[in-house]
Design an enzyme around this catalytic site. Structure first.
Site, mmCIF file in Angstrom:
data_model
loop_
_atom_site.group_PDB
_atom_site.id
_atom_site.type_symbol
_atom_site.label_atom_id
_atom_site.label_comp_id
_atom_site.label_asym_id
_atom_site.label_seq_id
_atom_site.Cartn_x
_atom_site.Cartn_y
_atom_site.Cartn_z
ATOM 1 N N ALA A 1 -9.493 11.358 1.916
ATOM 2 C CA ALA A 1 -9.171 10.039 1.953
ATOM 3 C C ALA A 1 -8.721 9.627 0.674
ATOM 4 C CB ALA A 1 -10.808 9.456 1.984
ATOM 5 N N GLY A 2 -7.706 8.948 0.482
ATOM 6 C CA GLY A 2 -7.277 8.476 -0.612
ATOM 7 C C GLY A 2 -6.447 6.971 -0.570
ATOM 8 N N ILE A 3 -6.256 6.459 -1.795
ATOM 9 C CA ILE A 3 -5.182 5.313 -1.719
ATOM 10 C C ILE A 3 -4.623 5.096 -3.068
ATOM 11 C CG2 ILE A 3 -7.389 3.661 -0.574
ATOM 12 C CD1 ILE A 3 -8.051 2.771 -3.178
ATOM 13 N N PHE B 1 5.171 7.748 -13.195
ATOM 14 C CA PHE B 1 5.190 6.595 -13.685
ATOM 15 C C PHE B 1 4.482 5.669 -12.763
ATOM 16 C CE2 PHE B 1 7.135 2.620 -14.457
ATOM 17 C CZ PHE B 1 7.645 2.414 -15.767
ATOM 18 N N GLN C 1 1.123 5.464 -12.219
ATOM 19 C CA GLN C 1 -0.109 5.985 -11.604
ATOM 20 C C GLN C 1 -0.932 6.544 -12.390
ATOM 21 O OE1 GLN C 1 1.506 8.658 -8.369
ATOM 22 N NE2 GLN C 1 0.936 6.852 -6.924
ATOM 23 N N TYR D 1 -4.114 6.921 -10.434
ATOM 24 C CA TYR D 1 -3.963 7.928 -9.269
ATOM 25 C C TYR D 1 -4.058 9.422 -9.902
ATOM 26 C CZ TYR D 1 -2.013 9.935 -5.030
ATOM 27 O OH TYR D 1 -1.922 10.770 -3.871
ATOM 28 N N PRO E 1 -0.262 18.136 -2.261
ATOM 29 C CA PRO E 1 0.985 17.822 -1.360
ATOM 30 C C PRO E 1 1.978 17.121 -2.369
ATOM 31 C CG PRO E 1 -1.020 16.699 -0.570
ATOM 32 C CD PRO E 1 -1.272 17.427 -1.998
ATOM 33 N N GLY E 2 3.268 17.690 -1.947
ATOM 34 C CA GLY E 2 4.215 16.840 -2.643
ATOM 35 C C GLY E 2 4.427 15.404 -1.846
ATOM 36 N N TYR E 3 5.739 15.347 -1.675
ATOM 37 C CA TYR E 3 6.126 13.988 -0.854
ATOM 38 C C TYR E 3 6.161 14.242 0.659
ATOM 39 C CZ TYR E 3 6.668 11.716 -5.219
ATOM 40 O OH TYR E 3 6.618 11.403 -6.649
HETATM 41 P P1 NAD Z 1 -2.855 7.402 4.620
HETATM 42 O O1 NAD Z 1 -2.860 6.102 3.905
HETATM 43 O O2 NAD Z 1 -2.117 7.525 5.692
HETATM 44 O O3 NAD Z 1 -4.244 7.856 4.856
HETATM 45 C C1 NAD Z 1 -5.450 7.621 3.959
HETATM 46 C C2 NAD Z 1 -6.741 7.423 4.715
HETATM 47 O O4 NAD Z 1 -7.965 7.297 3.943
HETATM 48 C C3 NAD Z 1 -6.515 6.098 5.665
HETATM 49 O O5 NAD Z 1 -6.749 6.494 7.052
HETATM 50 C C4 NAD Z 1 -7.599 5.347 5.239
HETATM 51 O O6 NAD Z 1 -8.083 4.298 6.025
HETATM 52 C C5 NAD Z 1 -8.531 6.031 4.541
HETATM 53 N N1 NAD Z 1 -9.464 5.637 3.528
HETATM 54 C C6 NAD Z 1 -9.136 4.876 2.609
HETATM 55 N N2 NAD Z 1 -10.017 4.361 1.655
HETATM 56 C C7 NAD Z 1 -11.081 4.973 2.376
HETATM 57 C C8 NAD Z 1 -12.697 4.724 2.185
HETATM 58 N N3 NAD Z 1 -13.145 3.873 1.136
HETATM 59 N N4 NAD Z 1 -13.230 5.403 3.054
HETATM 60 C C9 NAD Z 1 -12.920 6.420 4.093
HETATM 61 N N5 NAD Z 1 -11.566 6.182 4.471
HETATM 62 C C10 NAD Z 1 -10.686 5.612 3.471
HETATM 63 O O7 NAD Z 1 -2.438 8.359 3.413
HETATM 64 P P2 NAD Z 1 -1.949 9.861 3.563
HETATM 65 O O8 NAD Z 1 -0.284 9.804 3.087
HETATM 66 O O9 NAD Z 1 -2.463 10.429 4.717
HETATM 67 O O10 NAD Z 1 -2.692 10.607 2.281
HETATM 68 C C11 NAD Z 1 -3.826 11.505 2.441
HETATM 69 C C12 NAD Z 1 -4.309 12.321 1.101
HETATM 70 O O11 NAD Z 1 -3.137 12.958 0.858
HETATM 71 C C13 NAD Z 1 -4.602 10.907 0.242
HETATM 72 O O12 NAD Z 1 -5.747 11.678 -0.551
HETATM 73 C C14 NAD Z 1 -3.435 11.197 -0.599
HETATM 74 O O13 NAD Z 1 -3.563 10.701 -2.085
HETATM 75 C C15 NAD Z 1 -2.706 12.372 -0.606
HETATM 76 N N6 NAD Z 1 -1.557 12.716 -0.764
HETATM 77 C C16 NAD Z 1 -0.466 12.060 0.046
HETATM 78 C C17 NAD Z 1 0.891 12.202 -0.238
HETATM 79 C C18 NAD Z 1 1.878 11.930 0.618
HETATM 80 O O14 NAD Z 1 3.068 12.041 0.398
HETATM 81 N N7 NAD Z 1 1.752 10.958 1.605
HETATM 82 C C19 NAD Z 1 1.168 12.956 -1.360
HETATM 83 C C20 NAD Z 1 0.195 13.479 -2.207
HETATM 84 C C21 NAD Z 1 -1.056 13.296 -2.013
#
Ligand code: NAD
Length: 246
Positions: free
Chosen positions: A88-90, A147, A149, A152, A182-184
Site C-alpha cells: 500500500a502506498g500513496i 523532485f 517527493q 515519499y 519498482p521504477g516507473y
Molecule cells: P495504486 O494507487 O494503484 O495502489 C495503491 C493501493 O494502496 C490502492 O489500492 C489504495 O487504495 C491503497 N491504499 C492507499 N492508502 C491505503 C491505506 N491507508 N490502507 C490500505 N490501503 C491503502 O498504486 P500502485 O502504483 O499500484 O502502487 C503500489 C505500490 O508501489 C506503492 O507502495 C507505490 O509507492 C509503489 N510504487 C509504484 C510505482 C509505480 O510506478 N506505479 C513505482 C514505484 C513504487
C-alpha cells in the site's frame, strides 16, 4: 511447493492486483487488504482475479490496532499468515517549501508506518511456524530521491533500513525480509503524472518502455517462494535499468 497464506496490502490497486494474481497463480491463498472500496472497484477486482483463491478484506494500514485485529482475523480464518507484501502506498507530491504537515504525515503513515503496523503483528506467528516472507514495496525514488517527493522518498528509503534490520532479527527463524524497488510502472499512480514528465521519464529508461505491473509481481513471487530462503535483507530493483547500484 507449499500452499501459503499471503496478504497483499493495497491489494486492489495497480501493482497489488498483479501481485495477488501472481501469488494465487503460484498456488497460494491470497488476501487483498485495502481501504473500503465502492461496488465498481470491488467488481473490477473480482473480475481480474476470477477463479483464483483471492479474497478482499478492508483495512486502513495506517491504523496500528486495526492491523492487529486484521492479522488475528487472517490467522483465525486461514490458520496463519506466511507471506506479507507491504505494497500500500500513496503520493502527496509537493516541493518542500510548499509541503504542509498533513502531506508529510499522510505519506509517512501510509508508506512507512504501515510496514511497522503489519509486520509487528505478523512476525510472532511467522516465528512460531518457522516460516515467513516479508516483502516491502519501495521505489526507485527511495534510492535516488525525486523532485517534489521529500515525503515519499524519505518513507521509501526508510523501508530499506527497516528491511535490513528486521531481516537480521528474524533470518535464523526461517523468515526472510526483502524489498522490491519498482521504477516507473503503468498504474493509476503514474497515469496521474503530467504527460510531459511521464514521456520524458519513459524516454530515460534503458529498457525503453514503462514497466508492467507483472514485472513487479514476478519479482515479488520470486522472493516469496519457499526456495528463496537465502535472500535476506536485499533490495531487488525492477526499473528497466533506470538506476543501477551495487
Ligand atoms: P495504486 O494507487 O494503484 O495502489 C495503491 C493501493 O494502496 C490502492 O489500492 C489504495 O487504495 C491503497 N491504499 C492507499 N492508502 C491505503 C491505506 N491507508 N490502507 C490500505 N490501503 C491503502 O498504486 P500502485 O502504483 O499500484 O502502487 C503500489 C505500490 O508501489 C506503492 O507502495 C507505490 O509507492 C509503489 N510504487 C509504484 C510505482 C509505480 O510506478 N506505479 C513505482 C514505484 C513504487
Amino acid at each position: 511447493m507449499s500452499k501459503r497464506v499471503a496478504v497483499v496490502t493495497g491489494g486492489i490497486g495497480g501493482l497489488g492486483t498483479a501481485i495477488c494474481k501472481q501469488l494465487a497463480g503460484a498456488g497460494h491463498t491470497v488476501i487483498a487488504a485495502d481501504l473500503p472500496a465502492d461496488d465498481a472497484r470491488r467488481a473490477s477486482f473480482a473480475d481480474a482475479t476470477a477463479g483464483l483463491d483471492v479474497h478482499f478484506m478492508p483495512l486502513d494500514v495506517s491504523d496500528f490496532s486495526a492491523c492487529g485485529a486484521f492479522v488475528r482475523d487472517v490467522q483465525d480464518a486461514h490458520g496463519g499468515l506466511d507471506i506479507l507484501v507491504n505494497n500500500a502506498g500513496i503520493t502527496r507530491d509537493s516541493t518542500l517549501r510548499k509541503m504542509d504537515e498533513s502531506q508529510w504525515e499522510a505519506v509517512i503513515d501510509v508508506n512507512l508506518g504501515s510496514v511497522f503496523n503489519l509486520s509487528r503483528h505478523a512476525i510472532d506467528g511467522m516465528q512460531a511456524r518457522g516460516f515467513g516472507r516479508v516483502i516491502n514495496i519501495s521505489s526507485v525514488s527511495g534510492q535516488t530521491g525525486n523532485f517534489g517527493q521529500t515525503n515519499y522518498a524519505a518513507a521509501k528509503a526508510g523501508l530499506h533500513g527497516f528491511t535490513m534490520s528486521l531481516a537480521r532479527e528474524v533470518a535464523a527463524k526461517g523468515i526472510t525480509v526483502n524489498s522490491v524497488s519498482p521504477g516507473y510502472i503503468e498504474t493509476p499512480m503514474t497515469r496521474a503524472m503530467p504527460e510531459d514528465v511521464r514521456s520524458r521519464t519513459i524516454a530515460s529508461v534503458p529498457v525503453g518502455r514503462i514497466g508492467a505491473p507483472e514485472d513487479i509481481a514476478r519479482a515479488v513471487a520470486f522472493l516469496a517462494d519457499d526456495a528463496s530462503g537465502y535472500i535476506a535483507g536485499a533490495n531487488l530493483p525492477v526499473n528497466g535499468g533506470l538506476f543501477m547500484s551495487f
